[in-house]
Enzyme design. Structure first.
Site, PDB file in Angstrom:
ATOM      1  N   SER A  84       0.825  -1.168   0.148  1.00  0.00           N
ATOM      2  CA  SER A  84      -0.146  -0.018   0.435  1.00  0.00           C
ATOM      3  C   SER A  84       0.769   1.394  -0.077  1.00  0.00           C
ATOM      4  O   SER A  84       0.635   2.269  -0.347  1.00  0.00           O
ATOM      5  CB  SER A  84      -0.999  -0.429   1.360  1.00  0.00           C
TER       6      SER A  84
ATOM      7  N   HIS B 132     -39.860  23.033 -11.847  1.00  0.00           N
ATOM      8  CA  HIS B 132     -40.034  22.644 -13.491  1.00  0.00           C
ATOM      9  C   HIS B 132     -39.131  22.737 -14.334  1.00  0.00           C
ATOM     10  O   HIS B 132     -39.451  23.130 -15.139  1.00  0.00           O
ATOM     11  CB  HIS B 132     -41.069  22.283 -13.533  1.00  0.00           C
TER      12      HIS B 132
ATOM     13  N   SER C  18     -12.456  25.836 -28.561  1.00  0.00           N
ATOM     14  CA  SER C  18     -12.904  24.694 -29.060  1.00  0.00           C
ATOM     15  C   SER C  18     -11.081  24.045 -29.791  1.00  0.00           C
ATOM     16  O   SER C  18     -11.194  25.539 -30.894  1.00  0.00           O
ATOM     17  CB  SER C  18     -14.010  24.576 -29.717  1.00  0.00           C
TER      18      SER C  18
ATOM     19  N   LYS D 142     -16.139  29.029 -30.044  1.00  0.00           N
ATOM     20  CA  LYS D 142     -16.690  28.588 -28.520  1.00  0.00           C
ATOM     21  C   LYS D 142     -15.389  28.981 -27.465  1.00  0.00           C
ATOM     22  O   LYS D 142     -14.069  29.587 -27.426  1.00  0.00           O
ATOM     23  CB  LYS D 142     -16.595  27.364 -28.856  1.00  0.00           C
TER      24      LYS D 142
ATOM     25  N   ASN E 241     -16.564  27.207 -23.888  1.00  0.00           N
ATOM     26  CA  ASN E 241     -16.741  26.624 -23.063  1.00  0.00           C
ATOM     27  C   ASN E 241     -16.735  26.547 -21.475  1.00  0.00           C
ATOM     28  O   ASN E 241     -15.602  27.305 -20.816  1.00  0.00           O
ATOM     29  CB  ASN E 241     -16.513  24.716 -23.637  1.00  0.00           C
TER      30      ASN E 241
ATOM     31  N   GLU F  16     -18.307  22.031 -15.794  1.00  0.00           N
ATOM     32  CA  GLU F  16     -18.004  21.368 -16.096  1.00  0.00           C
ATOM     33  C   GLU F  16     -17.830  20.028 -15.399  1.00  0.00           C
ATOM     34  O   GLU F  16     -18.288  18.798 -15.575  1.00  0.00           O
ATOM     35  CB  GLU F  16     -18.016  20.696 -17.557  1.00  0.00           C
TER      36      GLU F  16
ATOM     37  N   TYR G 263      -9.993  -6.864  12.193  1.00  0.00           N
ATOM     38  CA  TYR G 263      -9.007  -6.250  11.168  1.00  0.00           C
ATOM     39  C   TYR G 263      -9.247  -6.980   9.610  1.00  0.00           C
ATOM     40  O   TYR G 263      -8.780  -8.812   9.697  1.00  0.00           O
ATOM     41  CB  TYR G 263      -7.901  -5.379  11.389  1.00  0.00           C
TER      42      TYR G 263
ATOM     43  N   LYS H 101      -7.909   3.816   2.272  1.00  0.00           N
ATOM     44  CA  LYS H 101      -7.464   4.668   1.650  1.00  0.00           C
ATOM     45  C   LYS H 101      -7.182   5.335   0.602  1.00  0.00           C
ATOM     46  O   LYS H 101      -7.486   7.040  -0.243  1.00  0.00           O
ATOM     47  CB  LYS H 101      -6.227   4.726   2.173  1.00  0.00           C
TER      48      LYS H 101
HETATM   49  N1  ARG Z   1      -0.807  -1.011   5.483  1.00  0.00           N
HETATM   50  C1  ARG Z   1      -1.808  -1.468   6.247  1.00  0.00           C
HETATM   51  C2  ARG Z   1      -3.525  -1.314   6.501  1.00  0.00           C
HETATM   52  O1  ARG Z   1      -3.667  -0.164   5.455  1.00  0.00           O
HETATM   53  C3  ARG Z   1      -2.012  -1.535   7.606  1.00  0.00           C
HETATM   54  C4  ARG Z   1      -2.616  -2.692   8.670  1.00  0.00           C
HETATM   55  C5  ARG Z   1      -2.001  -4.041   8.346  1.00  0.00           C
HETATM   56  N2  ARG Z   1      -2.378  -4.857   9.494  1.00  0.00           N
HETATM   57  C6  ARG Z   1      -2.716  -5.897   8.536  1.00  0.00           C
HETATM   58  N3  ARG Z   1      -3.164  -7.483  10.676  1.00  0.00           N
HETATM   59  N4  ARG Z   1      -1.285  -6.975   8.259  1.00  0.00           N
HETATM   60  O2  ARG Z   1      -3.891  -1.751   6.222  1.00  0.00           O
END
Ligand code: ARG
Length: 468
Positions: free
Chosen positions: A32, A165, A286, A292, A294, A299, A326, A334
């Site tokens: 991540s 309306h 355009s 044009k 725009n 938008e 978890y 995220k």
């Molecule tokens: N990168 C993980 C997340 O955002 C952190 C938590 C990971 N925990 C675990 N037990 N693998 O969720």
């Protein structure tokens, strides 16, 4: 002590029981860091608070804590200067930072994770991040409100058509119309404030899910990080993301409001309306049609609202089937929050810019406001007041007047006392109402009404609100 971060066998953080390291695809799906590196400041702040607490209750020594603090300050400076390194084999911001800390200060770094899990760590970091995001969004919406109030004050007396309306209904003042969006923005801010108040509790110390056997002080870390209190239940602390969802619902609602104003601007800027001219800075041309101009920014605000709603849906669907506590699905919390924040911040700024700089074509708005027998309700109200007709009957009489005017090709202001008497002998009073658009808006002095008097009061009250 340097740690080999390459694919050398098992993961240095959790690989004790593993013979081999993860395969390439496993490493990629697990990582991540490409997106959660955005939590780096919150992660360092959380670790500093945790280490201070560990030292203050005697779980680690003051010397080790001093090294950890020094190291984390150094990592902070490095990230600030060079950004966060994206090492997929270290998975996430927590392990990237801890690994770098260990390179810098050695063994004390390995004591930092005592009585903590990445589960409470990430929940803490993310709450802190969302809290900061709410403060920035709130400041942005406030600017947007200031722009609305400013323009509403300039146009408190100026007439535009009010629609139902999408048919011309009654004349209103442009200031009144703009102040409607001020009120929506005010509720949007209040929703974000509620979200901020509810999220401000600390997950830290929940550890993996069950709490810890170490004598930690959760109040100390909570208050060091500006939280109101620790979250009461450790399972809840690590497994709910309602704070992120609430942020997303607030963002979706705000985006929806911005999108409605954007849509109005798009309509108003089109030739059949001709109500506004967007400045060059807020228009695009355009590549084929040289004439044009725009309203692309408007938008895109309208379009971004759809994406923000998608972010909200994404996290809701992610969470709805997860058992406590978890699960790694939650790592996907995220990207939608970051995406929604970025899109919303840009949308707010764009709408603020457009509201501040748009030119309102007052003559055209007034002309349309007077069309479509828009003051017919004023005639009906006048018949009630002058002749004591029941409103339903006044409505009927007015309908006949409109029909007659339509047949003659005139507006309502062309009616004569004879016309009225011809429709209903009881109206032979030789009196005529003021059916001008200015008369109409001036008469609507009820609380919250469109009359310039009320709009000026609303603008003054809003200015006071924004100052406080
Ligand atoms: N990168 C993980 C997340 O955002 C952190 C938590 C990971 N925990 C675990 N037990 N693998 O969720």
């Amino acid at each position: 002590m340097a740690i080999d971060r390459r694919n050398s066998g098992s993961n240095s953080m959790w690989g004790g029981r593993f013979g081999d390291g993860p395969g390439d695809i496993m490493r990629e799906i697990n990582a991540s860091i490409p997106f959660d590196k955005r939590l780096w400041q919150e992660d360092i702040a959380g670790s500093k608070a945790h280490a201070d607490m560990l030292a203050s209750v005697g779980i680690i020594s003051n010397e080790d804590n001093a090294e950890i603090q020094r190291g984390l300050t150094a990592v902070h400076a490095e990230y600030q200067l060079n950004g966060v390194p994206e090492d997929l084999s270290l998975e996430d911001i927590h392990m990237v930072t801890e690994t770098r800390l260990r390179e810098l200060v050695g063994e004390p770094a390995a004591r930092l994770h005592t009585a903590r899990s990445r589960n409470d760590q990430v929940a803490t970091d993310f709450r802190l991040w969302v809290r900061g995001a709410i403060a920035r969004v709130d400041a942005g919406i406030r600017e947007f409100q200031s722009a609305l109030v400013e323009r509403a004050g300039e146009h408190a007396d100026n007439i535009m058509p009010g629609f139902t309306h999408l048919q011309v209904a009654q004349p209103v003042t442009l200031g009144h119309h703009l102040m409607a969006y001020y009120e929506m923005a005010k509720r949007d801010r209040s929703r974000f404030a509620d979200c901020a108040a509810r999220l401000n509790q600390s997950p830290l110390g929940a550890a993996a899910l069950a709490g810890t056997s170490f004598p930690i002080d959760r109040n100390a870390t909570a208050s060091a990080l500006g939280f109101d209190a620790p979250i009461a239940n450790s399972l809840d602390a690590v497994s709910d993301r309602d704070f992120a969802l609430e942020f997303l619902t607030c963002a979706a609602q705000t985006a929806l409001h911005l999108s409605r104003l954007a849509e109005e601007m798009i309509l108003w800027a089109s030739q059949p309306y001709g109500f506004i001219t967007l400045p060059d800075a807020w228009s695009t041309g355009s590549s084929i049609m040289p004439q044009k101009r725009n309203p692309d920014a408007a938008e895109l605000v309208r379009g971004h609202a759809g994406r923000i709603m998608g972010c909200m849906t994404s996290l809701m669907v992610t969470m709805k089937g997860l058992p406590l506590a978890y699960s790694k699905d939650m790592q996907n919390d995220k990207p939608p929050v970051f995406e929604a924040y970025d899109l919303l911040a840009l949308s707010i700024a764009a709408m603020t810019g457009m509201v501040s700089n748009v030119t309102f074509n007052g003559a055209r708005m007034r002309e349309v406001a007077a069309s479509g027998f828009s003051t017919a309700t004023d005639l009906a109200d006048w018949l009630v007041r002058e002749y004591g007709l029941p409103f339903r009957e006044a409505h009927h009489v007015t309908g006949s007047v409109v029909k007659a005017c339509e047949a003659r090709g005139t507006g309502l202001d062309a009616i004569t006392a004879e016309d009225l008497a011809a429709i209903n002998p009881a109206l032979a009073g030789n009196k005529l109402p003021d059916l001008s658009v200015d008369g109409s808006v001036a008469s609507r002095t009820s609380a919250g009404g469109t009359s310039p008097v009320r709009v000026k009061e609303a603008v003054a009250a809003a200015k006071k609100e924004l100052e406080s």
